[in-house]
Design a protein around this motif. Structure first.
Motif, mmCIF file in Angstrom:
data_model
loop_
_atom_site.group_PDB
_atom_site.id
_atom_site.type_symbol
_atom_site.label_atom_id
_atom_site.label_comp_id
_atom_site.label_asym_id
_atom_site.label_seq_id
_atom_site.Cartn_x
_atom_site.Cartn_y
_atom_site.Cartn_z
ATOM 1 N N UNK A 91 -10.717 0.003 -5.821
ATOM 2 C CA UNK A 91 -9.300 0.166 -6.162
ATOM 3 C C UNK A 91 -8.419 -0.024 -4.931
ATOM 4 N N UNK A 92 -8.871 0.463 -3.791
ATOM 5 C CA UNK A 92 -8.116 0.281 -2.547
ATOM 6 C C UNK A 92 -8.067 -1.200 -2.180
ATOM 7 N N UNK A 93 -9.202 -1.897 -2.328
ATOM 8 C CA UNK A 93 -9.227 -3.324 -2.031
ATOM 9 C C UNK A 93 -8.294 -4.092 -2.963
ATOM 10 N N UNK A 94 -8.294 -3.721 -4.252
ATOM 11 C CA UNK A 94 -7.434 -4.413 -5.220
ATOM 12 C C UNK A 94 -5.964 -4.213 -4.872
ATOM 13 N N UNK A 95 -5.606 -3.002 -4.435
ATOM 14 C CA UNK A 95 -4.207 -2.731 -4.079
ATOM 15 C C UNK A 95 -3.811 -3.517 -2.835
ATOM 16 N N UNK A 96 -4.747 -3.672 -1.898
ATOM 17 C CA UNK A 96 -4.458 -4.463 -0.696
ATOM 18 C C UNK A 96 -4.284 -5.936 -1.059
ATOM 19 N N UNK A 97 -5.209 -6.471 -1.842
ATOM 20 C CA UNK A 97 -5.144 -7.887 -2.225
ATOM 21 C C UNK A 97 -3.856 -8.184 -2.984
ATOM 22 N N UNK A 98 -3.414 -7.244 -3.801
ATOM 23 C CA UNK A 98 -2.217 -7.430 -4.626
ATOM 24 C C UNK A 98 -0.932 -7.098 -3.865
ATOM 25 N N UNK A 99 -1.060 -6.821 -2.554
ATOM 26 C CA UNK A 99 0.088 -6.543 -1.677
ATOM 27 C C UNK A 99 0.818 -5.241 -2.031
ATOM 28 N N UNK A 100 0.093 -4.316 -2.645
ATOM 29 C CA UNK A 100 0.670 -2.998 -2.892
ATOM 30 C C UNK A 100 0.325 -2.025 -1.773
ATOM 31 N N UNK A 101 -0.420 -2.505 -0.788
ATOM 32 C CA UNK A 101 -0.873 -1.659 0.310
ATOM 33 C C UNK A 101 -1.054 -2.511 1.550
ATOM 34 N N UNK A 102 -0.692 -1.966 2.704
ATOM 35 C CA UNK A 102 -0.839 -2.705 3.955
ATOM 36 C C UNK A 102 -2.282 -2.668 4.439
ATOM 37 N N UNK A 103 -2.610 -3.575 5.335
ATOM 38 C CA UNK A 103 -3.937 -3.598 5.927
ATOM 39 C C UNK A 103 -4.273 -2.313 6.671
ATOM 40 N N UNK A 104 -3.396 -1.850 7.579
ATOM 41 C CA UNK A 104 -3.694 -0.607 8.295
ATOM 42 C C UNK A 104 -3.908 0.581 7.365
ATOM 43 N N UNK A 105 -3.125 0.644 6.275
ATOM 44 C CA UNK A 105 -3.292 1.754 5.345
ATOM 45 C C UNK A 105 -4.626 1.661 4.625
ATOM 46 N N UNK A 106 -5.032 0.463 4.238
ATOM 47 C CA UNK A 106 -6.328 0.298 3.574
ATOM 48 C C UNK A 106 -7.461 0.720 4.495
ATOM 49 N N UNK A 107 -7.392 0.298 5.759
ATOM 50 C CA UNK A 107 -8.425 0.672 6.735
ATOM 51 C C UNK A 107 -8.460 2.180 6.930
ATOM 52 N N UNK A 108 -7.279 2.789 6.991
ATOM 53 C CA UNK A 108 -7.202 4.241 7.155
ATOM 54 C C UNK A 108 -7.828 4.960 5.958
#
Length: 360
Positions: free
Chosen positions: A318-335
């Motif tokens: 779900x985190x990866x999907x939100x990142x791919x869909x630009x609903x989440x930044x890269x740094x936030x996904x990594x965090x």
């Protein structure tokens, strides 16, 4: 967060690590009198100072700036004396619970559609019966429960495995919302113990203990449930029947490998089920099998499950999907992924559209 609350959290983290004010001030490059005023809430702490303090205290920055979560505070007050809690585990549980709560609020994840619930067992036969019912609910028969984090997610429990250092609490759980709970497992323990810890926390969740506050007999019965859930009697019977020429020790090694359990949990479980007697239990106790014993039986040990740092699979997806869909930044996904990946490891994102720019 106001300066007094922030100062109190800094003081709490310092005392949890048995740091003196002098020690923390020196390592963070802050004057001791300034640190004293910060902890009392009489002085604001700059962003640079807070980053240094968080680094020295080995605590993520988010823990200091996020308001304490009510459910974690309730857990602290309800946790029984028989259930060990370490300061580091407590902080990581609060951080993980806060992350999952925010992902729920933003729609990145959703609550489980079905959360069955049972009464805490009072006897070993009752624990075995409930474990059988849970397996039937999951449709897994008597097979080994491979991918336990994913199975727990189906029942509403998201998990996170972190390296917390051996010797502390093995796991902790707290309810976040209706049909949603989180568990943190100490990933520095061996694979069998990690799985047993998650199965135990799943027991707390299924038995309606929102704060993981079981004590005494309840804890023992939840351990019994976890053992029956991981290694059902019928599965152990199959091993005993298919390998009649094996020694008792070899059969126990097969159970540990097949069902992914720690040695201590396996032999205690076998004793409770009368597969071994008390004398055999004493002979096996404390003599953990070495890798060669698994090899001679043609068995392999997987250590990937709950390897730290890691999050349960649906949550990670779900985190990866939100990142791919630009609903989440890269740094936030990594965090959120607890640095299990770097930004270079993240997949390609979808192309930006006019709607993305309009939303800015």
């Amino acid at each position: 967060m106001d300066t007094k609350t922030l100062g109190g959290r800094i003081k709490q983290a310092r005392e949890d690590l048995n740091f003196t004010q002098d020690h923390l001030a020196n390592r963070a490059g802050i004057d001791r009198t300034a640190l004293t005023r910060i902890e009392k809430g009489d002085r604001k702490v700059s962003a640079v100072e807070l980053v240094k303090l968080a680094d020295v205290l080995a605590t993520p920055l988010a823990w200091f700036v996020r308001d304490p979560l009510p459910m974690v505070v309730s857990r602290r007050s309800d946790a029984g004396p028989a259930h060990e809690v370490t300061a580091l585990m407590d902080r990581q549980l609060e951080l993980f619970a806060g992350d999952v709560a925010s992902l729920l609020d933003s729609g990145v994840i959703t609550a489980a559609a079905d959360r069955p619930q049972w009464r805490t067992p009072k006897t070993h036969p009752e624990a075995e019966n409930i474990a059988r019912q849970v397996r039937a609910h999951l449709g897994v028969g008597t097979d080994p429960l491979l991918g336990l984090p994913g199975i727990a997610e189906r029942l509403g429990l998201f998990s996170c495995s972190l390296g917390l250092g051996e010797g502390g609490a093995d796991g902790a759980m707290v309810e976040v919302a209706d049909h949603v709970a989180v568990a943190v497992v100490d990933g520095d323990t061996k694979i069998g113990r990690r799985r047993m810890s998650l199965a135990h926390e799943l027991g707390h969740w299924l038995f309606g203990d929102a704060f993981d506050s079981g004590v005494g007999d309840a804890e023992r019965m939840i351990n019994s449930f976890a053992a029956h859930l991981l290694a059902p009697r019928a599965g152990i019977n199959r091993i005993w029947r298919e390998h009649p020429g094996d020694t008792v020790r070899d059969k126990a090694v097969r159970v540990a490998s097949t069902f992914g359990m720690s040695w201590s949990a396996v032999i205690f479980h076998l004793r409770n089920l009368n597969f071994i007697d008390q004398d055999e239990y004493r002979t096996l106790e404390g003599r953990n099998p070495v890798n060669g014993e698994f090899a001679k039986l043609g068995l392999t040990l997987s250590t990937d499950e709950l390897r730290p740092p890691s999050l349960s699979p649906a949550l990670t997806a779900a985190i990866m999907a939100a990142y791919i869909d630009r609903r989440m930044t890269g740094p936030r996904a990594v965090e959120l992924l607890r640095d299990a990946l770097t930004e270079e490891d993240l997949p390609e994102r979808r192309e930006e559209t006019a709607e993305d720019f309009a939303s800015l």
